[in-house]
Design an enzyme around this catalytic site. Sequence first.
Site, short mmCIF file in Angstrom:
data_model
loop_
_atom_site.label_atom_id
_atom_site.label_comp_id
_atom_site.label_asym_id
_atom_site.label_seq_id
_atom_site.Cartn_x
_atom_site.Cartn_y
_atom_site.Cartn_z
N PRO A 10 35.69 33.12 35.39
CA PRO A 10 34.55 32.84 34.56
C PRO A 10 34.38 33.75 33.28
O PRO A 10 34.74 34.80 33.22
CB PRO A 10 33.00 33.12 35.38
CG PRO A 10 33.87 33.94 36.51
CD PRO A 10 35.31 33.71 36.75
N ASN A 11 34.04 32.81 32.18
CA ASN A 11 33.97 33.48 30.84
C ASN A 11 34.95 33.99 30.00
O ASN A 11 34.98 34.26 28.87
CB ASN A 11 32.77 34.62 30.99
CG ASN A 11 31.42 34.07 31.67
OD1 ASN A 11 31.09 33.14 31.11
ND2 ASN A 11 30.99 34.79 32.64
N ARG A 18 33.25 36.62 22.94
CA ARG A 18 32.56 37.19 23.82
C ARG A 18 32.91 38.82 23.72
O ARG A 18 33.86 39.09 24.17
CB ARG A 18 32.73 36.77 25.22
CG ARG A 18 32.02 37.26 26.25
CD ARG A 18 32.35 36.66 27.79
NE ARG A 18 31.66 37.59 28.58
CZ ARG A 18 32.23 38.10 29.69
NH1 ARG A 18 33.55 37.91 29.97
NH2 ARG A 18 31.62 38.60 30.43
N TYR A 23 35.89 43.36 25.03
CA TYR A 23 37.12 42.61 25.59
C TYR A 23 38.20 42.43 24.46
O TYR A 23 39.14 41.90 24.70
CB TYR A 23 36.51 41.14 26.04
CG TYR A 23 35.71 41.46 27.17
CD1 TYR A 23 36.40 41.77 28.25
CD2 TYR A 23 34.47 41.11 27.18
CE1 TYR A 23 35.46 41.99 29.64
CE2 TYR A 23 33.66 41.04 28.00
CZ TYR A 23 34.31 41.61 29.62
OH TYR A 23 33.37 41.72 30.47
N ASN A 74 42.70 37.43 36.90
CA ASN A 74 41.59 38.13 36.33
C ASN A 74 40.47 37.28 36.94
O ASN A 74 39.94 36.28 36.07
CB ASN A 74 41.62 38.24 34.78
CG ASN A 74 40.46 38.76 34.40
OD1 ASN A 74 39.57 39.08 35.04
ND2 ASN A 74 40.60 39.20 33.14
N ALA A 77 33.89 38.13 36.71
CA ALA A 77 32.68 38.66 37.73
C ALA A 77 33.00 38.54 39.15
O ALA A 77 32.46 39.09 40.09
CB ALA A 77 31.41 38.23 37.16
N HIS A 80 33.81 41.17 41.88
CA HIS A 80 32.77 42.23 42.48
C HIS A 80 31.82 41.35 43.30
O HIS A 80 31.07 41.91 43.97
CB HIS A 80 32.06 42.56 41.29
CG HIS A 80 32.89 43.02 39.97
ND1 HIS A 80 33.60 44.26 40.16
CD2 HIS A 80 33.03 42.39 38.87
CE1 HIS A 80 34.26 44.32 38.82
NE2 HIS A 80 33.90 43.14 38.02
N GLU A 98 46.11 42.16 40.51
CA GLU A 98 44.51 42.11 39.93
C GLU A 98 44.55 42.53 38.53
O GLU A 98 45.09 43.73 38.32
CB GLU A 98 43.46 42.66 40.60
CG GLU A 98 42.17 42.72 40.26
CD GLU A 98 41.33 43.52 40.86
OE1 GLU A 98 39.96 43.95 40.49
OE2 GLU A 98 41.59 43.97 42.15
N HIS A 100 42.46 43.16 34.69
CA HIS A 100 41.10 43.38 33.87
C HIS A 100 41.53 43.51 32.54
O HIS A 100 42.23 44.83 32.31
CB HIS A 100 40.15 44.05 34.29
CG HIS A 100 39.89 43.68 35.91
ND1 HIS A 100 38.88 42.45 35.93
CD2 HIS A 100 40.08 43.95 37.11
CE1 HIS A 100 38.79 42.45 37.32
NE2 HIS A 100 39.62 43.08 37.83
N ARG A 107 33.15 51.18 33.64
CA ARG A 107 32.00 50.52 33.37
C ARG A 107 30.57 50.58 34.27
O ARG A 107 30.52 51.57 34.98
CB ARG A 107 32.19 49.00 33.16
CG ARG A 107 33.16 48.96 32.00
CD ARG A 107 33.53 47.38 31.56
NE ARG A 107 32.64 46.72 31.21
CZ ARG A 107 32.45 45.40 31.19
NH1 ARG A 107 33.60 44.58 31.47
NH2 ARG A 107 31.44 44.85 30.86
N ARG A 111 30.43 46.98 38.90
CA ARG A 111 31.79 46.69 38.32
C ARG A 111 33.06 47.63 39.18
O ARG A 111 34.07 47.27 39.10
CB ARG A 111 32.31 46.61 36.97
CG ARG A 111 31.32 45.59 36.42
CD ARG A 111 31.66 45.60 34.95
NE ARG A 111 30.62 44.82 34.14
CZ ARG A 111 30.56 43.58 33.90
NH1 ARG A 111 31.29 42.98 34.53
NH2 ARG A 111 29.48 43.23 33.09
#
Length: 147
Positions: A10-11, A18, A23, A74, A77, A80, A98, A100, A107, A111
């Site tokens: 997502p996102n 964003r 990012y 990736n 959210a 988590h 994984e 990110h 952070r 997270r």
Amino acid sequence: MSSVLILNGPNLNLLGTRQPEVYGAVTMADIESLCSAHGQSLGLTVSFQQSNHEGALIDAVHAAKSVHSAIILNAGAYTHSSVALMDAISSVELPVVEVHLSNIHAREAFRHKSYIAPVAIGQICGFGARSYTLALDAVAGHLGLAQ
């Protein structure tokens, strides 16, 4: 040639606009171009998918079993929060790295917990778009394609 699915959650379709302070300014298209070229240099065919929907990500993981040699994920959210995504990864028995863009451990506290990490061969975070190429290097090594 081995095939790798790079699966984004997502996102991540909003990369470049964003929260660039977190990012960066790189877009998903930029990452895909970078990964295609790097993957080819490693002897990997790279495919890409992105979804904002948990079920679609789970479906992509399931479908990868018969098509790909590994997954770079990736989960955004969902990293988590998604036990379902963790279970999907366990069920397909493919190596998963994984990824990110940001350092999730530097952070917010929520997270720091990853449901993906326990079922992944490794986690790469905090290197921006380079996190993806580092993951490709890790996959190539895991598959015995690189020294």
